[in-house]
Design a protein around this motif. Structure first.
Motif, short mmCIF file in Angstrom:
data_model
loop_
_atom_site.label_atom_id
_atom_site.label_comp_id
_atom_site.label_asym_id
_atom_site.label_seq_id
_atom_site.Cartn_x
_atom_site.Cartn_y
_atom_site.Cartn_z
N GLN A 173 3.92 -1.83 -11.26
CA GLN A 173 2.57 -1.41 -11.64
C GLN A 173 1.95 -0.69 -10.45
OE1 GLN A 173 0.77 -2.09 -14.73
NE2 GLN A 173 -0.35 -0.39 -13.80
N VAL A 174 1.43 0.52 -10.70
CA VAL A 174 0.77 1.28 -9.65
C VAL A 174 -0.72 1.32 -9.95
CG1 VAL A 174 0.70 3.47 -8.41
CG2 VAL A 174 2.86 2.69 -9.41
N SER A 175 -1.54 1.07 -8.94
CA SER A 175 -2.99 1.09 -9.12
C SER A 175 -3.65 1.89 -8.01
CB SER A 175 -3.54 -0.33 -9.17
OG SER A 175 -3.18 -1.04 -8.01
N SER A 176 -4.77 2.49 -8.34
CA SER A 176 -5.49 3.33 -7.39
C SER A 176 -6.20 2.50 -6.33
CB SER A 176 -6.52 4.19 -8.12
OG SER A 176 -5.88 5.09 -8.98
N ALA A 177 -6.34 3.10 -5.16
CA ALA A 177 -7.10 2.51 -4.07
C ALA A 177 -8.01 3.60 -3.49
CB ALA A 177 -6.16 1.96 -3.00
N GLU A 178 -8.84 3.23 -2.56
CA GLU A 178 -9.76 4.19 -1.96
C GLU A 178 -9.04 5.19 -1.08
OE1 GLU A 178 -12.89 2.17 0.09
OE2 GLU A 178 -13.47 1.01 -1.66
N GLY A 179 -9.66 6.33 -0.89
CA GLY A 179 -9.16 7.31 0.05
C GLY A 179 -7.88 8.02 -0.37
N ALA A 219 0.85 -1.18 0.00
CA ALA A 219 0.00 0.00 0.00
C ALA A 219 0.89 1.24 0.00
CB ALA A 219 -0.91 0.00 1.22
N MET A 220 0.47 2.25 -0.75
CA MET A 220 1.22 3.50 -0.84
C MET A 220 0.37 4.64 -0.28
SD MET A 220 4.24 3.16 -2.27
CE MET A 220 4.92 1.52 -2.31
N PRO A 221 1.01 5.55 0.47
CA PRO A 221 0.26 6.62 1.13
C PRO A 221 0.03 7.85 0.24
CG PRO A 221 2.55 6.74 1.77
CD PRO A 221 2.41 5.53 0.87
N ALA A 222 -0.24 7.62 -1.04
CA ALA A 222 -0.45 8.72 -1.98
C ALA A 222 -1.24 8.20 -3.18
CB ALA A 222 0.89 9.30 -2.44
N PRO A 223 -1.86 9.10 -3.94
CA PRO A 223 -2.58 8.68 -5.14
C PRO A 223 -1.64 8.00 -6.15
CG PRO A 223 -3.14 10.95 -4.57
CD PRO A 223 -1.98 10.54 -3.69
N ALA A 224 -2.21 7.12 -6.96
CA ALA A 224 -1.42 6.33 -7.91
C ALA A 224 -0.59 7.20 -8.85
CB ALA A 224 -2.35 5.42 -8.71
N GLU A 225 -1.15 8.29 -9.33
CA GLU A 225 -0.41 9.15 -10.27
C GLU A 225 0.83 9.73 -9.62
OE1 GLU A 225 -3.70 9.34 -9.63
OE2 GLU A 225 -4.46 8.50 -11.51
#
Length: 137
Positions: A86-92, A9-15
């Protein structure tokens, strides 16, 4: 063929995660080893990777697919190693980063044991460093 994969999990938006990960001036801030970058044609960059232990140097190529939030790399002139992020979006406003390595040749990591353990450790460390970079702003 032996494959290794880790997701974090990453603490920032995917972009944002992808922008930081794909910044060729920051590759060695999250990937293991010392990385020297050279412009290349077609689109992409040539990279020289110096093992953290100083045991080898490997010429490679790195390509970014911004529309897919994906980085892909491999060894120049050899099909025995490849990898991708590969980076993908998650909620929040967070995201996930998946880091994958494939060893196609007769390399030590393909035989398990301490070399494979070292690859797994480096994957975890790389994703931890990437998460720290994106959370630092």
């Amino acid at each position: 063929m032996t494959e290794f994969e880790r997701e974090r999990a990453m603490p920032a938006p995917a972009e944002r995660v992808f922008t930081v990960a794909a910044d060729v001036n920051r590759l060695d801030e999250w990937l293991p080893g010392v990385i020297t970058v050279h412009p290349a044609e077609p689109e992409g960059v040539d990279v020289d990777v110096h093992d953290p232990a100083g045991e080898y140097e490997a010429p490679g190529v790195l390509g970014a697919r911004r529309e897919q939030l994906r980085l892909e790399w491999g060894r120049r002139g050899s099909a025995d190693y490849s990898g991708w992020l590969q980076v993908s979006s998650a909620e929040g406003g967070s995201s996930y980063a998946t880091l994958h390595l494939s060893f196609h040749g007769d390399q030590l990591a393909a035989h398990g044991g301490s070399a494979a353990d070292d690859v797994e450790r480096r994957l975890d460390e790389s994703l931890d460093r990437l998460a720290n970079l994106v959370s630092a702003g």
